[in-house]
Design a protein around this motif. Structure first.
Motif, PDB file in Angstrom:
ATOM      1  N   SER A  59       0.806  -1.224   0.000  1.00  0.00           N
ATOM      2  CA  SER A  59       0.000   0.000   0.000  1.00  0.00           C
ATOM      3  C   SER A  59       0.835   1.268   0.000  1.00  0.00           C
ATOM      4  O   SER A  59       0.505   2.228  -0.695  1.00  0.00           O
ATOM      5  N   HIS A  60       1.941   1.291   0.775  1.00  0.00           N
ATOM      6  CA  HIS A  60       2.705   2.537   0.856  1.00  0.00           C
ATOM      7  C   HIS A  60       3.442   2.819  -0.449  1.00  0.00           C
ATOM      8  O   HIS A  60       3.759   3.957  -0.755  1.00  0.00           O
ATOM      9  N   PHE A  61       3.711   1.779  -1.247  1.00  0.00           N
ATOM     10  CA  PHE A  61       4.295   1.987  -2.576  1.00  0.00           C
ATOM     11  C   PHE A  61       3.205   2.318  -3.593  1.00  0.00           C
ATOM     12  O   PHE A  61       3.392   3.168  -4.461  1.00  0.00           O
ATOM     13  N   ILE A  62       2.090   1.643  -3.483  1.00  0.00           N
ATOM     14  CA  ILE A  62       1.008   1.812  -4.449  1.00  0.00           C
ATOM     15  C   ILE A  62       0.490   3.241  -4.461  1.00  0.00           C
ATOM     16  O   ILE A  62       0.230   3.820  -5.526  1.00  0.00           O
ATOM     17  N   ASN A  63       0.324   3.849  -3.289  1.00  0.00           N
ATOM     18  CA  ASN A  63      -0.174   5.228  -3.234  1.00  0.00           C
ATOM     19  C   ASN A  63       0.768   6.187  -3.958  1.00  0.00           C
ATOM     20  O   ASN A  63       0.327   7.119  -4.638  1.00  0.00           O
ATOM     21  N   ASP A  90       0.614   5.399  -7.758  1.00  0.00           N
ATOM     22  CA  ASP A  90      -0.644   5.918  -8.303  1.00  0.00           C
ATOM     23  C   ASP A  90      -0.466   7.351  -8.773  1.00  0.00           C
ATOM     24  O   ASP A  90      -0.883   7.727  -9.877  1.00  0.00           O
ATOM     25  N   LYS A  91       0.196   8.180  -7.950  1.00  0.00           N
ATOM     26  CA  LYS A  91       0.433   9.586  -8.326  1.00  0.00           C
ATOM     27  C   LYS A  91       1.366   9.680  -9.536  1.00  0.00           C
ATOM     28  O   LYS A  91       1.181  10.532 -10.410  1.00  0.00           O
ATOM     29  N   ILE A  92       2.370   8.798  -9.588  1.00  0.00           N
ATOM     30  CA  ILE A  92       3.292   8.797 -10.727  1.00  0.00           C
ATOM     31  C   ILE A  92       2.546   8.514 -12.025  1.00  0.00           C
ATOM     32  O   ILE A  92       2.722   9.199 -13.046  1.00  0.00           O
ATOM     33  N   ILE A 138      -0.701   8.823 -12.604  1.00  0.00           N
ATOM     34  CA  ILE A 138      -1.640   9.902 -12.927  1.00  0.00           C
ATOM     35  C   ILE A 138      -0.891  11.039 -13.613  1.00  0.00           C
ATOM     36  O   ILE A 138      -1.365  11.615 -14.601  1.00  0.00           O
ATOM     37  N   GLY A 139       0.308  11.359 -13.116  1.00  0.00           N
ATOM     38  CA  GLY A 139       1.137  12.375 -13.775  1.00  0.00           C
ATOM     39  C   GLY A 139       1.491  11.968 -15.191  1.00  0.00           C
ATOM     40  O   GLY A 139       1.449  12.787 -16.119  1.00  0.00           O
ATOM     41  N   LEU A 140       1.837  10.690 -15.378  1.00  0.00           N
ATOM     42  CA  LEU A 140       2.138  10.181 -16.714  1.00  0.00           C
ATOM     43  C   LEU A 140       0.910  10.247 -17.620  1.00  0.00           C
ATOM     44  O   LEU A 140       1.025  10.522 -18.824  1.00  0.00           O
ATOM     45  N   SER A 141      -0.256  10.024 -17.036  1.00  0.00           N
ATOM     46  CA  SER A 141      -1.512  10.122 -17.803  1.00  0.00           C
ATOM     47  C   SER A 141      -1.690  11.522 -18.374  1.00  0.00           C
ATOM     48  O   SER A 141      -2.083  11.691 -19.535  1.00  0.00           O
ATOM     49  N   PHE A 142      -1.396  12.534 -17.555  1.00  0.00           N
ATOM     50  CA  PHE A 142      -1.526  13.914 -18.022  1.00  0.00           C
ATOM     51  C   PHE A 142      -0.519  14.215 -19.131  1.00  0.00           C
ATOM     52  O   PHE A 142      -0.849  14.907 -20.106  1.00  0.00           O
ATOM     53  N   ILE A 143       0.703  13.714 -18.995  1.00  0.00           N
ATOM     54  CA  ILE A 143       1.714  13.946 -20.034  1.00  0.00           C
ATOM     55  C   ILE A 143       1.292  13.308 -21.350  1.00  0.00           C
ATOM     56  O   ILE A 143       1.343  13.938 -22.414  1.00  0.00           O
ATOM     57  N   LEU A 192      -5.974  -1.473 -13.420  1.00  0.00           N
ATOM     58  CA  LEU A 192      -4.801  -2.338 -13.498  1.00  0.00           C
ATOM     59  C   LEU A 192      -3.871  -2.191 -12.295  1.00  0.00           C
ATOM     60  O   LEU A 192      -3.329  -3.179 -11.798  1.00  0.00           O
ATOM     61  N   LEU A 193      -3.675  -0.961 -11.829  1.00  0.00           N
ATOM     62  CA  LEU A 193      -2.727  -0.736 -10.733  1.00  0.00           C
ATOM     63  C   LEU A 193      -3.376  -0.943  -9.370  1.00  0.00           C
ATOM     64  O   LEU A 193      -2.862  -1.685  -8.532  1.00  0.00           O
ATOM     65  N   LEU A 194      -4.517  -0.289  -9.141  1.00  0.00           N
ATOM     66  CA  LEU A 194      -5.159  -0.342  -7.827  1.00  0.00           C
ATOM     67  C   LEU A 194      -6.175  -1.479  -7.708  1.00  0.00           C
ATOM     68  O   LEU A 194      -6.747  -1.693  -6.647  1.00  0.00           O
ATOM     69  N   ARG A 195      -6.444  -2.172  -8.833  1.00  0.00           N
ATOM     70  CA  ARG A 195      -7.299  -3.362  -8.832  1.00  0.00           C
ATOM     71  C   ARG A 195      -8.747  -3.073  -8.466  1.00  0.00           C
ATOM     72  O   ARG A 195      -9.419  -3.901  -7.837  1.00  0.00           O
ATOM     73  N   PHE A 196      -9.236  -1.914  -8.835  1.00  0.00           N
ATOM     74  CA  PHE A 196     -10.660  -1.649  -8.708  1.00  0.00           C
ATOM     75  C   PHE A 196     -11.413  -2.444  -9.773  1.00  0.00           C
ATOM     76  O   PHE A 196     -10.850  -2.811 -10.804  1.00  0.00           O
ATOM     77  N   THR A 197     -12.700  -2.683  -9.521  1.00  0.00           N
ATOM     78  CA  THR A 197     -13.542  -3.379 -10.499  1.00  0.00           C
ATOM     79  C   THR A 197     -14.141  -2.377 -11.480  1.00  0.00           C
ATOM     80  O   THR A 197     -13.939  -1.159 -11.358  1.00  0.00           O
ATOM     81  N   LEU A 198     -14.917  -2.896 -12.424  1.00  0.00           N
ATOM     82  CA  LEU A 198     -15.593  -2.020 -13.384  1.00  0.00           C
ATOM     83  C   LEU A 198     -16.574  -1.076 -12.697  1.00  0.00           C
ATOM     84  O   LEU A 198     -16.944  -0.041 -13.264  1.00  0.00           O
TER      85      LEU A 198
END
Length: 432
Positions: free
Chosen positions: A56-60, A63-65, A67-72, A111-117
């Motif tokens: 969890s402490h790595f995933i959080n 996740d931000k990394i 999201i930043g890549l998504s914007f780029i 894919l990263l946080l493993r949420f469902t649809l």
């Protein structure tokens, strides 16, 4: 997380509106190949990280990394890959643009946080007001029904009806615990709060411990809890959470936060115009080159997009989050006042902190859980501290009003400089 996703999607919409519209003479085969490579690279990186690291402490942090890549990647899509050039030729282009960014966000969550649809429904629900605004405006443009003040009329209608549509989209079910339902409804009635229904969020694949009230008018006002939250709290602690949400309602925090979100594009526009004024002052020949070519170099275009993200980050991280933290603290304070004791909300916060492992972790938008508990322990010690806290919350509202007025004043002063604005008209038409 829902708060953060709302901000990300709102920012994506603003970037789409601000990013320059240009086209470049690049081979279509090369662009398609680059597009496919970029999509597969993004998914591949997500899958690699998902497989290698799931703490969890790595995933959080990751996740931000991403999201930043998504914007780029989103900026590259709109500018270098000329998505916006093509989209602006059709109606509902902003709608398609924001849905395109949504696919990046969903890939990260799925894919990263493993949420469902089911979490896709959450994302669609929170961005629904912006989508409706775009749809309404484009429909009126198609039929030439434009009139003065239409934006504000649409905004009012959307604010009223959106909660009803959001609840229809979200994966929720009415609370079926009749005893708890009765306790909550009686508590709301005692505090003169009218809601239409109490809902529970279905399984999202990853446990979320959250609750909230959405809507402004009683027929379209709903209280919701996540299922994991209800599973760990006692009825008294749940009332502490409900009292917290009542505090938000009583102080109209949703309205103030809406003003702050609407203020973001005004803030960016002000800084954008100021930047061009500075560029014009120091390098008028560069401005002339851009005006003559009617386009921007791709490097400058992408830099402008990244600059917008940076400025928006500054606004959200240090201005929006400042007020958001104060509102959360005020809601905690009012929860203690409403229940005549801080213990229910303290106990609820402690349980959430323990089960999530975030008891001592800082939070940029809510204060850390331990910080909130310590504040509540001291809030009702004596009348002097009580009055001091109340005066502080009053000052926060005054500061917020002054901030919004300052932004309006700056943009009006800039627009008043007609002689400079005339020089920038062609330039602004190229880049906005």
């Amino acid at each position: 997380m829902i708060y953060e996703d709302l901000i990300y999607l709102w920012l994506a919409f603003i970037i789409y509106e601000f990013i320059p519209v240009t086209s470049y003479k690049i081979s279509s085969i090369f662009l398609v190949s680059l597009f496919i490579f970029k999509e597969f690279l993004f998914i591949f990186l997500l899958l690699i990280v998902r497989k290698k690291i799931y703490q969890s402490h790595f995933i959080n942090f990751l996740d931000k990394i991403f999201i930043g890549l998504s914007f780029i990647f989103y900026i590259i899509d709109l500018s270098f890959l000329s998505f916006k050039t093509y989209l602006d030729k059709i109606y509902f282009s902003s709608l398609i643009g924001i849905l395109w960014f949504l696919h990046y966000m969903f890939l990260v969550r799925f894919l990263l946080l493993r949420f469902t649809l089911n979490y896709l429904k959450i994302l669609l629900g929170i961005i629904l007001p912006v989508l409706l605004l775009v749809i309404f405006q484009d429909i009126f443009n198609i039929f030439n029904l434009n009139f003065e003040g239409e934006f504000f009329l649409f905004l009012i209608i959307i604010i009223i009806i959106s909660p009803f549509l959001i609840i229809k989209i979200w994966p929720v079910k009415p609370l079926d615990n009749l005893a708890l339902r009765e306790i909550i409804l009686n508590f709301l009635k005692k505090n003169k709060v009218k809601i239409s229904e109490i809902y529970v969020l279905d399984d999202l694949g990853k446990k979320l411990y959250t609750a909230g009230i959405i809507g402004f008018l009683p027929p379209f006002k709903y209280l919701f809890f996540s299922k994991p939250l209800l599973s760990i709290l006692s009825p008294e602690e749940i009332l502490g959470v409900v009292a917290h949400e009542i505090g938000h309602l009583k102080k109209r925090h949703n309205f103030w936060l809406l003003l702050l979100l609407l203020n973001l594009p005004l803030f960016l526009l002000t800084l954008l115009i100021l930047s061009f004024l500075i560029a014009y002052y120091f390098s008028p020949q560069l401005i002339d080159i851009i005006k003559n070519k009617k386009t921007l170099p791709v490097s400058l275009e992408i830099s402008l997009g990244i600059g917008l993200i940076f400025l928006a980050f500054i606004y959200i991280r240090y201005i929006f989050s400042f007020f958001l933290r104060q509102f959360e603290r005020e809601a905690d304070f009012l929860s203690a006042i409403i229940l005549k004791s801080p213990q229910p909300i303290i106990s609820a916060l402690f349980k959430i902190g323990e089960v999530t492992g975030q008891l001592y972790r800082k939070s940029w938008h809510h204060y850390g859980i331990f910080e909130r508990i310590e504040f509540l322990k001291n809030a009702l010690i004596n009348e002097e501290i009580f009055n001091k806290i109340q005066k502080k919350f009053l000052r926060i509202r005054i500061i917020l009003l002054l901030w919004i007025i300052l932004n309006l004043a700056l943009i009006l002063v800039i627009l008043y400089l007609e002689n400079i604005i005339k020089e920038l008209n062609l330039l602004l038409s190229c880049v906005i």
